[in-house]
Design an enzyme around this catalytic site. Structure first.
Site, PDB file in Angstrom:
ATOM      1  N   GLN A  77      34.886   7.865  16.768  1.00 32.86           N
ATOM      2  CA  GLN A  77      34.708   8.389  17.384  1.00 32.86           C
ATOM      3  C   GLN A  77      33.603   8.543  18.263  1.00 32.86           C
ATOM      4  OE1 GLN A  77      34.730  11.100  14.612  1.00 32.86           O
ATOM      5  NE2 GLN A  77      33.459  11.940  16.395  1.00 32.86           N
TER       6      GLN A  77
ATOM      7  N   LYS B  91      35.279  14.539   8.011  1.00 33.13           N
ATOM      8  CA  LYS B  91      36.636  13.600   8.026  1.00 33.13           C
ATOM      9  C   LYS B  91      37.088  13.170   6.795  1.00 33.13           C
ATOM     10  CE  LYS B  91      36.868  13.634  13.279  1.00 33.13           C
ATOM     11  NZ  LYS B  91      36.857  12.701  13.941  1.00 33.13           N
TER      12      LYS B  91
ATOM     13  N   ASP C 131      44.096   8.948  16.422  1.00 35.79           N
ATOM     14  CA  ASP C 131      43.947   9.871  17.283  1.00 35.79           C
ATOM     15  C   ASP C 131      44.644  10.340  18.597  1.00 35.79           C
ATOM     16  OD1 ASP C 131      40.950  11.376  16.700  1.00 35.79           O
ATOM     17  OD2 ASP C 131      40.152   9.415  17.711  1.00 35.79           O
TER      18      ASP C 131
END
Ligand code: NAP
Length: 285
Positions: free
Chosen positions: A97, A53, A120
């Site tokens: 995460q 990422k 997200d």
């Protein structure tokens, strides 16, 4: 012979689009969009995802930062970091995460993220926005699946779609996006009766189960489009999907491989969400 969708190539196209969008953003607002990733603990798979990422953000011209925390971090410390990032005006996107370390409940942390920075798309405000048809930041993996279907020329309007799996991260938002695209959607799961027969009804089948090669030929209708979200290891430790690719390839019309299908799209859509979040924040000032 099935059309195999090249997720790597399509992801690259999305990443190029985002890069162009970032150039426009920078020219207009005099800064780059900022993406902050919180990585708590030493999970090796998470470390790889986060590194990917970080690299992808840099390549798109996004200002990426990773906050690496020890696995001994407390829930309160994580919450304090999220609140600090919420308050920081240079931060457009926050991604925590998963999984967070054992003993730290993830729900309060995900709910603490400012919905406007929730790249997200896991915050209840964005989940509600998605299901009610409002503008929302949409989870990256399902939106990547929709883009793959579009790029593959798969008609969704009026199609019978079956989503195999009902997680908050993949299955449910996937079903919502298919519905928004006018498909007739069934969500199947571990308690579904006659699972193979239900899946065989699908013109579009999305497998998000987490069981290596579970979807065999008896699960697919001839000519169907099959999107394989699964990331599993087979009996030889090799990366594989939820779909038995070799078994269904001659039956289906369109299929995504694993690796090289949905996986690369997830990061591309994260970059896209970061640009969207940054643009919306600037426009709402
Ligand atoms: P999850 O939270 O474990 O959910 C799995 C779902 O599959 C559940 O709804 C479960 O049903 C259902 N299920 C499990 N076994 C089943 C069976 N035998 N028959 C029918 N349904 C069954 O998993 P997830 O987070 O959605 O992830 C699914 C897969 O996608 C995993 O392999 C994961 O690694 C992968 N993934 C890939 C990406 C990517 O970027 N490519 C991103 C996210 C996830 P119940 O609800 O009834 O238990």
């Amino acid at each position: 012979m099935a059309q195999v969708l090249d997720g790597k190539a399509i992801a690259l196209k999305v990443r190029e689009e985002v890069k162009e969008g970032v150039d426009v953003f920078r020219a207009k607002y005099g800064r780059a969009p900022g993406l902050h990733v919180v990585l708590a603990g030493e999970d090796p798979a998470s470390a790889v995802y986060v590194r990917n990422k970080e690299k992808a953000a840099a390549a798109a011209g996004i200002d990426g930062h990773v906050h690496r925390l020890l696995s001994s971090v407390s829930g309160e410390e994580l919450l304090a970091l999220v609140r600090k990032l919420n308050a920081d005006d240079s931060v457009d996107g926050i991604l925590v995460q998963l999984p967070v370390p054992d003993g730290v409940p993830s729900a309060p942390i995900l709910e603490a993220v400012d919905p406007a920075k929730d790249v997200d798309g896991f915050h209840a405000v964005n989940v509600g926005g998605l299901w009610s048809g409002g503008s929302a930041l949409v989870p990256c993996t399902p939106s990547g699946c929709i883009r793959l279907l579009q790029e593959g020329g798969v008609a969704l309007e009026g199609a019978r779609a079956v989503v195999l799996g009902r997680s908050n991260i993949v299955g449910k938002p996937m079903a919502s996006l298919l519905l928004a695209n006018n498909a007739t959607v069934t969500i199947a799961h571990s308690r579904t009766k006659d699972l193979a027969a239900v899946c065989r009804e699908a013109d579009v089948l999305v497998a998000a189960v987490g069981r290596a090669k579970m979807v065999s030929r008896e699960y697919v209708k001839p000519g169907a489009a099959v999107i394989d979200v699964g990331m599993n290891r087979d009996e030889n430790g090799k990366l594989c999907g939820d779909v038995d690719f070799a078994d269904v390839e001659s039956t289906v019309g369109v299929i995504t491989p694993v690796p090289g299908g949905v996986g690369p799209m997830t990061i591309a859509m994260l970059l896209n969400n970061t640009l969207r979040a940054a643009t919306a924040r600037e426009e709402n000032r």
